[in-house]
Motif scaffolding. Structure first.
Motif, PDB file in Angstrom:
ATOM      1  N   VAL A  47       0.825  -1.213   0.000  1.00 40.87           N
ATOM      2  CA  VAL A  47       0.000   0.000   0.000  1.00 40.87           C
ATOM      3  C   VAL A  47       0.862   1.269   0.000  1.00 40.87           C
ATOM      4  O   VAL A  47       0.391   2.352   0.320  1.00 40.87           O
ATOM      5  N   MET A  52      -2.437   1.458   7.989  1.00 42.83           N
ATOM      6  CA  MET A  52      -3.053   0.726   6.898  1.00 42.83           C
ATOM      7  C   MET A  52      -4.556   0.939   6.875  1.00 42.83           C
ATOM      8  O   MET A  52      -5.145   1.148   5.818  1.00 42.83           O
ATOM      9  N   ARG A  53      -5.173   0.877   8.076  1.00 38.46           N
ATOM     10  CA  ARG A  53      -6.627   1.063   8.132  1.00 38.46           C
ATOM     11  C   ARG A  53      -7.011   2.491   7.748  1.00 38.46           C
ATOM     12  O   ARG A  53      -8.052   2.728   7.150  1.00 38.46           O
ATOM     13  N   ARG A  79      -5.399   4.213   5.699  1.00 37.50           N
ATOM     14  CA  ARG A  79      -4.885   4.384   4.336  1.00 37.50           C
ATOM     15  C   ARG A  79      -4.153   5.706   4.195  1.00 37.50           C
ATOM     16  O   ARG A  79      -4.346   6.474   3.243  1.00 37.50           O
TER      17      ARG A  79
END
Lengths: 382, 319
Positions: free
Chosen positions: A69, A301-302, A304
């Motif tokens: 990501v 990550m959550r 983003r």
């Protein structure tokens, strides 16, 4: 001027030391651990990378997922002490994981109050850091003494071993430990039927056989609790009581966030990954630092995003749920910044059971039966 | 005459059913239990490599592939003689795998190695490796054979790989600790179970975007004991069965409406599921109680519980 060339000009204007795009830096702060006054002959000196090895593993784990990501994570080892808050701010580091004494943690949290630093305590068990001396920018991945005592109390009460005798060591932290055990007894319906300070000043290793038996001879109890964080006598208590009684507390049966024999819920993988990297078993402080590093990675990550304020908001979100190899997800309590997590209750060679134990109910989540709950907690800074 | 026909039919039917054999890997016994499905008894127990977990059968059912995780090997067992024929190179700590529709390529999740290893089962050679997230676990191949999906338990993603080039096509974030992935027979949607998230994620295979998240509620069972692991579609594709781990139940989901239609009580810590080739029976491995529940796939009731070894993990059935 197109938007692209404007952005490129902006990039060129940035100083070369600036954080790379998509990169999140996490600082590690620790002080050399004081060696216990009377450690077991089985224990060598504490590993130099205690805690740090856990954070290193977390960053490797974060990077393994982050590359999908466009996020990367980098460790920054920093010397604690005066001016560290300024150095962190200057380097643009907004996340720090620390294994520091309570006073040192508070000094740093206060100095960094306006810089947006998120400080994660992965070493200090002091209840006061979660209560009267809590700070809005301070989170805790290491369990408090109250959490440890509550977990142990649930296990003993569920076994109907409710009459406790207690021996309290001479160190100041032993007083804090004893207070947490007394509180847990009240909370879960156990009784402390006898209590004495440990005053024997000669070598306990040689003298405990007579001394522990003499001290416990007149007591009628189910379990001998020991509050002995420096291991002055605790290791010598099992099998030396006058009556045949189990020992629990800081030695014997104990509640911890991690255990080297823990292998359920995928923990076997975490243990072998850690061992391959650090060349030793994962200790509780390594686990606490690993959780801290992974929490930042998972939040990024959550969310983003690599924007520190967004990551910080995600960390504190009530929906933030981090798997920690204990069968249930962990998250930070809104009222005191403490990580709610299951506890492992075991002795040197085995995890006997986990807490919360079945039957200890809570209106929201039984994980909050461990430690100070919302409403009884004295934290007012947030 | 009619009696003779019935008898003949009974013998014929009995004959085929009797031939049905289930293989169950016992993770803590280093063995495979061989179950006679008709008699519903353990016919044999065979010692294999250390910590056997994922198992699967070759398309001709002649070979059983076994992930012997702690032996760092995939063993190939002859299903007729029950002898281990040879090992395949597997990479470190193989946990689960999927046999490609071509029947040749085996895609292995190496749990400790953070890679997916591809093995040619004919030449017994490693023909490729792809980097994925931390603790790769679930493996699925699309029915058209173009895409292979891996889930990584600590990175919490489904990784989409080109089955031929092994290039990473995309990543779909899912719930915490994704354990198992399976495509619908049409290949239209991918289902992923998330053990700690307590969810099942239904993902559109074309856009690789999540379309639906299923969650579960069983009266009297704490929510965080509901930990979805194994997943199996019914033979007609109308139902999905999901093993719910320490909730000790198998959820039955209507694939069309995506609603739970039943929870079936099974043994303790139900892990993986497999249908008999005729689709009539669903077998569920129960890790802590050390047994296998045999479920009637039509009435959705448990008909028998068969004791096997310690920590039964994977299950495969041959006709």
């Amino acid at each position: 001027m197109s938007r692209l060339s404007f952005l490129m000009a902006l990039v060129l204007l940035l100083p070369p030391s600036a954080v790379r795009a998509g990169e999140i830096r996490i600082a590690w702060l620790s002080m050399p651990a004081a060696v216990g006054r009377a450690p077991s002959v089985l224990d060598g000196p504490p590993p130099r990378d205690l805690g740090l090895a856990g954070l290193r593993l977390a960053l490797a784990d974060n990077n393994a997922g982050g590359r999908f990501v466009g996020q990367s994570f980098r460790l920054a080892e920093m010397e604690p002490g005066a001016g560290v808050a300024e150095r962190l701010a200057k380097e643009g580091i907004r996340f720090a994981v620390a294994d520091l004494p309570a006073a040192e943690l508070l000094r740093l949290a206060d100095a960094a109050r306006d810089s947006g630093l998120v400080l994660i305590n992965a070493g200090a068990e002091d209840d006061i850091l979660r209560e009267a001396e809590c700070r809005a920018n301070l989170l805790h991945t290491v369990p408090s003494r109250a959490m440890q005592a509550d977990a142990l109390a649930q296990v003993l009460v569920r076994r109907n071993w409710k009459k406790w005798a207690m021996l309290v060591g001479p160190a100041p932290e032993d007083q804090a430990r004893a207070a947490a055990i007394r509180r847990a007894a009240r909370k879960f319906g156990a009784r402390i039927v006898a209590e004495r300070p440990w005053t024997y000043t000669r070598d306990a290793q040689r003298g405990a056989e007579g001394e522990v038996a003499a001290v416990t001879r007149d007591w009628s109890y189910d379990v001998l609790m020991v509050a002995d964080e420096t291991n002055e006598f605790g290791d010598t208590a099992p099998f030396n009581t006058f009556d045949p009684r189990p020992v629990a507390g800081t030695q014997g049966l104990a509640a911890t966030a991690w255990h080297p024999a823990h292998d359920q819920w995928g923990a076997a993988q975490a243990q072998s990954r850690f061992r391959a990297q650090a060349g030793r078993a994962m200790a509780e402080k390594d686990f606490a630092a690993w959780v801290a590093g992974r929490a930042v990675g998972e939040a990024a990550m959550r969310a983003r995003s690599v924007e520190p304020s967004r990551i910080a908001a995600m960390l504190r979100s009530p929906d933030f749920a981090l798997p920690v190899y204990k069968g249930r997800t962990a998250g930070f309590r809104s009222w005191d910044g403490q990580l709610r997590q299951p506890m492992l209750v075991g002795w040197a060679r085995n995890v006997v059971t986990t807490a919360p134990q079945e039957g200890f109910l809570h209106p929201v989540t039984d994980l909050d039966t461990l430690g100070t709950d919302k409403g009884e907690n004295a934290c007012v800074s947030r | 005459m009619r009696v003779a026909l019935t008898v003949a039919a009974a013998i014929f039917w009995g004959g085929t059913a009797a031939a049905q054999t289930a293989f169950v890997s016992n993770e803590k016994d280093d063995s495979i239990s061989v179950i006679d499905v008709k008699a519903m008894t353990v016919a044999n127990t065979v010692k294999v490599g250390r910590r056997p977990r994922g198992i699967t059968l070759s398309p001709d059912f002649k070979h059983l592939y076994i992930c012997a995780s702690d032996s760092d090997a995939i063993q190939v067992m002859d299903t007729a003689t029950l002898k281990v024929l040879h090992d395949l190179p597997s990479g470190e700590d193989p946990e689960q795998f999927v046999l490609h529709p071509d029947g040749v390529r085996l895609y292995v999740a190496n749990e400790d190695g953070n890679v997916v290893t591809v093995i040619d089962t004919r030449t017994r050679r490693v023909i490729g490796q792809a980097d994925v997230g931390i603790e790769p676990e679930g493996m699925a191949a699309s029915p058209d054979g173009r895409v292979v999906v891996n889930t990584s338990e600590t990175t919490n993603m489904a990784h989409w790989l080109d089955a031929d080039s092994l290039a990473l096509i995309d990543n779909t974030p899912v719930g915490a600790r994704p354990r198992h992935a399976a495509f619908e027979a049409s290949g239209r949607r991918l289902w992923v179970t998330a053990e700690i998230g307590g969810t099942v994620h239904v993902i559109d295979a074309a856009s690789r975007a999540e379309r639906h998240v299923l969650s579960f509620a069983i009266p009297g069972v704490p929510k965080d004991k509901i930990q979805p692991v194994g997943l199996k579609f019914s033979a007609d594709g109308r139902l999905a069965f999901v093993a719910l781990g320490p909730a000790n139940h198998v959820a039955v989901i209507d694939v069309q409406s995506l609603k739970v239609v039943k929870y079936i009580l099974v043994g303790r810590r139900v892990w993986h599921l497999e249908l008999t080739p005729d689709g009539a029976r669903l077998l569920a491995t129960n890790g802590i109680s050390g047994d296998v529940s045999v479920i009637d796939a039509r009435t959705l009731a448990v008909v028998k519980t068969i004791a096997v070894g310690r920590y039964p993990w994977g299950v495969a059935v041959k006709p």
